[in-house]
Write a protein that holds these residues in place. Structure first.
Motif, PDB file in Angstrom:
ATOM      1  N   ARG A 251     100.684  56.762 -10.100  1.00 27.03           N
ATOM      2  CA  ARG A 251     101.462  57.815  -9.441  1.00 27.03           C
ATOM      3  C   ARG A 251     102.355  57.284  -8.330  1.00 27.03           C
ATOM      4  NH1 ARG A 251      96.894  61.164  -5.959  1.00 27.03           N
ATOM      5  NH2 ARG A 251      96.130  59.410  -4.689  1.00 27.03           N
ATOM      6  N   ASP A 252     102.056  56.061  -7.853  1.00 22.94           N
ATOM      7  CA  ASP A 252     102.887  55.452  -6.818  1.00 22.94           C
ATOM      8  C   ASP A 252     104.006  54.602  -7.396  1.00 22.94           C
ATOM      9  OD1 ASP A 252     101.274  56.559  -4.786  1.00 22.94           O
ATOM     10  OD2 ASP A 252      99.836  54.895  -4.991  1.00 22.94           O
ATOM     11  N   GLY A 253     104.081  54.562  -8.697  1.00 22.47           N
ATOM     12  CA  GLY A 253     105.123  53.772  -9.337  1.00 22.47           C
ATOM     13  C   GLY A 253     104.784  52.312  -9.499  1.00 22.47           C
ATOM     14  N   ARG A 254     103.540  51.962  -9.277  1.00 25.59           N
ATOM     15  CA  ARG A 254     103.124  50.574  -9.437  1.00 25.59           C
ATOM     16  C   ARG A 254     102.686  50.318 -10.877  1.00 25.59           C
ATOM     17  NH1 ARG A 254      99.487  49.404  -3.955  1.00 25.59           N
ATOM     18  NH2 ARG A 254     101.196  49.759  -2.440  1.00 25.59           N
ATOM     19  N   VAL A 255     102.965  49.113 -11.311  1.00 24.87           N
ATOM     20  CA  VAL A 255     102.614  48.744 -12.686  1.00 24.87           C
ATOM     21  C   VAL A 255     101.103  48.537 -12.792  1.00 24.87           C
ATOM     22  CG1 VAL A 255     102.882  47.010 -14.488  1.00 24.87           C
ATOM     23  CG2 VAL A 255     104.852  47.683 -13.103  1.00 24.87           C
ATOM     24  N   VAL A 256     100.489  49.226 -13.747  1.00 22.37           N
ATOM     25  CA  VAL A 256      99.056  49.044 -13.987  1.00 22.37           C
ATOM     26  C   VAL A 256      98.799  48.276 -15.283  1.00 22.37           C
ATOM     27  CG1 VAL A 256      98.378  51.054 -12.644  1.00 22.37           C
ATOM     28  CG2 VAL A 256      98.898  51.321 -15.073  1.00 22.37           C
ATOM     29  N   SER A 257      99.761  48.235 -16.158  1.00 20.33           N
ATOM     30  CA  SER A 257      99.639  47.420 -17.369  1.00 20.33           C
ATOM     31  C   SER A 257     101.034  47.136 -17.913  1.00 20.33           C
ATOM     32  CB  SER A 257      98.788  48.125 -18.439  1.00 20.33           C
ATOM     33  OG  SER A 257      99.415  49.297 -18.893  1.00 20.33           O
ATOM     34  N   GLY A 258     101.161  45.988 -18.563  1.00 18.55           N
ATOM     35  CA  GLY A 258     102.465  45.595 -19.070  1.00 18.55           C
ATOM     36  C   GLY A 258     103.336  45.028 -17.976  1.00 18.55           C
ATOM     37  N   ALA A 259     104.605  44.763 -18.318  1.00 18.39           N
ATOM     38  CA  ALA A 259     105.559  44.223 -17.352  1.00 18.39           C
ATOM     39  C   ALA A 259     106.951  44.683 -17.726  1.00 18.39           C
ATOM     40  CB  ALA A 259     105.499  42.695 -17.319  1.00 18.39           C
ATOM     41  N   PRO A 260     107.687  45.260 -16.785  1.00 16.85           N
ATOM     42  CA  PRO A 260     109.050  45.721 -17.087  1.00 16.85           C
ATOM     43  C   PRO A 260     109.919  44.582 -17.624  1.00 16.85           C
ATOM     44  CG  PRO A 260     108.319  46.548 -14.950  1.00 16.85           C
ATOM     45  CD  PRO A 260     107.304  45.529 -15.387  1.00 16.85           C
ATOM     46  N   GLY A 261     110.602  44.836 -18.700  1.00 15.71           N
ATOM     47  CA  GLY A 261     111.507  43.848 -19.270  1.00 15.71           C
ATOM     48  C   GLY A 261     110.832  42.755 -20.080  1.00 15.71           C
ATOM     49  N   GLN A 262     109.515  42.754 -20.144  1.00 19.16           N
ATOM     50  CA  GLN A 262     108.812  41.710 -20.890  1.00 19.16           C
ATOM     51  C   GLN A 262     108.502  42.189 -22.306  1.00 19.16           C
ATOM     52  OE1 GLN A 262     105.340  40.103 -18.973  1.00 19.16           O
ATOM     53  NE2 GLN A 262     104.514  39.253 -20.861  1.00 19.16           N
ATOM     54  N   VAL A 263     109.025  41.461 -23.274  1.00 16.16           N
ATOM     55  CA  VAL A 263     108.799  41.823 -24.677  1.00 16.16           C
ATOM     56  C   VAL A 263     107.484  41.217 -25.143  1.00 16.16           C
ATOM     57  CG1 VAL A 263     109.676  41.664 -27.027  1.00 16.16           C
ATOM     58  CG2 VAL A 263     111.275  41.933 -25.119  1.00 16.16           C
ATOM     59  N   THR A 264     106.633  42.063 -25.707  1.00 17.35           N
ATOM     60  CA  THR A 264     105.374  41.605 -26.277  1.00 17.35           C
ATOM     61  C   THR A 264     105.320  42.004 -27.759  1.00 17.35           C
ATOM     62  OG1 THR A 264     104.223  43.646 -25.637  1.00 17.35           O
ATOM     63  CG2 THR A 264     104.166  41.804 -24.085  1.00 17.35           C
ATOM     64  N   THR A 265     104.496  41.319 -28.496  1.00 17.49           N
ATOM     65  CA  THR A 265     104.339  41.629 -29.919  1.00 17.49           C
ATOM     66  C   THR A 265     103.014  42.349 -30.140  1.00 17.49           C
ATOM     67  OG1 THR A 265     105.631  39.693 -30.579  1.00 17.49           O
ATOM     68  CG2 THR A 265     104.246  40.712 -32.258  1.00 17.49           C
ATOM     69  N   ALA A 266     103.104  43.570 -30.609  1.00 17.36           N
ATOM     70  CA  ALA A 266     101.905  44.341 -30.941  1.00 17.36           C
ATOM     71  C   ALA A 266     101.619  44.178 -32.427  1.00 17.36           C
ATOM     72  CB  ALA A 266     102.125  45.816 -30.606  1.00 17.36           C
ATOM     73  N   SER A 267     100.342  44.000 -32.752  1.00 13.30           N
ATOM     74  CA  SER A 267      99.931  43.867 -34.152  1.00 13.30           C
ATOM     75  C   SER A 267      98.826  44.877 -34.412  1.00 13.30           C
ATOM     76  CB  SER A 267      99.440  42.443 -34.436  1.00 13.30           C
ATOM     77  OG  SER A 267      99.114  42.295 -35.799  1.00 13.30           O
ATOM     78  N   GLU A 268      99.102  45.816 -35.297  1.00 14.82           N
ATOM     79  CA  GLU A 268      98.145  46.872 -35.610  1.00 14.82           C
ATOM     80  C   GLU A 268      98.102  47.116 -37.113  1.00 14.82           C
ATOM     81  OE1 GLU A 268      98.076  50.239 -32.342  1.00 14.82           O
ATOM     82  OE2 GLU A 268     100.150  49.803 -32.888  1.00 14.82           O
ATOM     83  N   VAL A 269      96.953  47.581 -37.574  1.00 18.04           N
ATOM     84  CA  VAL A 269      96.815  48.005 -38.969  1.00 18.04           C
ATOM     85  C   VAL A 269      96.650  49.516 -38.977  1.00 18.04           C
ATOM     86  CG1 VAL A 269      95.409  47.900 -41.056  1.00 18.04           C
ATOM     87  CG2 VAL A 269      95.804  45.823 -39.718  1.00 18.04           C
TER      88      VAL A 269
END
Length: 211
Positions: free
Chosen positions: A170-188
């Motif tokens: 709620r304070d605008g702080r990042v709790v997971s991930g990173a702005p501008g950082q591309v990650t690869t998600a792998s799901e079935v």
């Protein structure tokens, strides 16, 4: 006949026999005669699996045969029609989930998945967190398994997708991930459909991380 005369005679006979065999070997076979064709030889390092994948339909793998049966039952030109729809569903659902509003894709979700996503969105709201997601594109989309039981079909698809996914408190702080950082998600994801139904949509019935 002396010894020298006998040797000369023997050499003459051998020469005549050799000439007779050479003459007949040079002649073309008579009409109607059967000849044995030379078979092509595969290199010893040829990957057998690759040859199987390119073989005729009767020798293709079990998954390929099942997918052809599903495509035929669903009246698809090929299973690629399903894959195009699955990719659109993936992008639509993950963006709706991040936005916290899955009402627009209820027709794509089974009851259990819809309830699970709704609960996860509610839990995120209770923590006063917000999510941002940018879908970049697919690295790969692969069918890993499938089945057909009379008119009921299911297909498991592995999605490898590049995303930018960030959660803020709620304070605008990042709790997971990173702005501008591309990650690869792998799901079935597992899709199911009653092929006797009038609707064209497959229902998402299960999701699983493939990390």
């Amino acid at each position: 006949m002396n010894e020298i005369g006998f040797i000369d005679y023997l050499l003459i006979v051998i020469s005549v026999l050799y000439s007779w065999r050479a003459f007949h070997a040079a002649q073309p076979p008579p009409a109607g005669a059967k000849t044995q064709a030379t078979q092509p030889v595969l290199e010893s390092d040829t990957p057998t699996g690759r040859l199987d994948a390119l073989a005729l339909p009767e020798t293709e793998n079990a998954l390929g045969r099942t997918l052809k049966r599903i495509a035929f039952a669903a009246r698809y030109a090929s299973i690629g029609v399903f894959l195009d729809g699955a990719k659109k569903t993936y992008e639509t659902v993950i963006e709706a989930f991040a936005a916290g509003d899955i009402a627009g894709c209820h027709h794509l979700l089974s009851v259990s998945i819809r309830d699970s996503f709704t609960q996860a969105i509610a839990d995120r709201a209770a923590r006063e967190e917000t999510a941002e997601l940018v879908f970049i594109g697919f690295r790969a989309v692969t069918i890993v398994d499938a089945g057909l039981n009379q008119d009921y079909a299911w297909i498991e698809v592995r999605f490898d997708a590049d995303l930018v996914s960030v959660n803020y408190n709620r304070d605008g702080r990042v709790v997971s991930g990173a702005p501008g950082q591309v990650t690869t998600a792998s799901e079935v994801w597992t899709f199911e459909r009653d092929l006797r139904g009038r609707g064209p949509d497959w229902l998402l019935t299960a999701t699983e991380d493939n990390a």
